[in-house]
Design an enzyme around this catalytic site. Structure first.
Site, PDB file in Angstrom:
ATOM      1  CD  GLU A  44      -3.011   1.851   2.618  1.00  0.00           C
ATOM      2  OE1 GLU A  44      -3.168   2.135   2.470  1.00  0.00           O
ATOM      3  OE2 GLU A  44      -2.369   0.778   3.734  1.00  0.00           O
ATOM      4  CG  ASP A 118      -2.324  15.270  -2.859  1.00  0.00           C
ATOM      5  OD1 ASP A 118      -2.694  16.141  -3.667  1.00  0.00           O
ATOM      6  OD2 ASP A 118      -1.580  16.315  -1.830  1.00  0.00           O
ATOM      7  CB  THR A 191      -8.539   4.415   3.732  1.00  0.00           C
ATOM      8  OG1 THR A 191      -9.644   5.205   3.418  1.00  0.00           O
ATOM      9  CG2 THR A 191      -8.040   3.404   3.176  1.00  0.00           C
TER      10      THR A 191
END
Length: 212
Positions: A44, A118, A191
């Site tokens: 990840e 992002d 998440t």
């Protein structure tokens, strides 16, 4: 939002070397030795506070998980989450994903997760997006031939950009969904961001892609 500095972060990482690897570059090509088995390795990139990787490791003891997080004040939270789950198949590294080929050998990784990366919305920052073609080149190198990328985001423009980037690179799009939670996928692990956004009613996008 500016993150608060945690001056104790370095000491905390040193105290938890069973979870965080302090010299990850030295494990290139030998990550299986770190875990003590030959189970598939899942990576990840951008683990945040660790909810995803901790829960994935708990639910899937048959896989080894490595979480990369470049911000020290954030990775300490991930260390705590992994400790709480009492799992031995998760490791964290405090590194920036500039070139993954420094960390992993060719064909060493089975799956890569890009969770709520992002978006870098400005055109001049395109090269920083984790689905830009230079990153895809790195992923292809470290992934096994049948490995895949699982990409999740709440940002529609980043999702569209990423799907187009995958396609231009010649990747096979295995799955594309514009409303992940409508699928009620029992295997989906959320998440922190995903949980927050979904509670607000925002759509979550997911794409699974494989190199050919």
């Amino acid at each position: 939002m500016r993150l608060r500095n945690k001056p104790w972060a370095d000491d905390f990482m040193k105290e938890n070397q069973q979870i965080v690897e302090l010299s990850p570059l030295s494990h290139k090509g030998t990550w299986s030795d770190v875990f003590g088995n030959d189970n598939p390795i899942h990576l990840e990139i951008g683990s945040g506070k660790g909810q995803f990787i901790a829960n994935m490791a708990k639910q899937h003891p048959e896989f080894n998980f490595i979480g990369m997080e470049r911000v020290k004040s954030v990775i300490v939270g991930a260390i705590k989450k992994v400790k709480e789950k009492e799992v031995s198949n998760a490791r964290l590294v405090n590194e920036n994903a500039v070139d993954l080929r420094d960390l992993f050998a060719e064909n060493e990784v089975n799956k890569i997760y890009l969770n709520f990366s992002d978006p870098w919305p400005k055109a001049r920052h395109e090269k920083r997006r984790l689905t830009y073609h230079t990153f895809l080149t790195q992923y292809k190198h470290i992934l096994k031939p049948d490995g895949e990328i699982v990409f999740k985001t709440d940002n529609q423009k980043l999702f569209e950009y990423s799907v187009e980037s995958f396609s231009k690179f010649g990747m096979l799009i295995e799955e594309l969904t514009l409303d992940l939670h409508a699928l009620q996928d029992p295997l989906n692990v959320m998440t922190e961001y995903e949980q927050k956004f979904s509670q607000k009613g925002q759509s979550i996008y997911r794409c699974r892609a494989q190199f050919q």
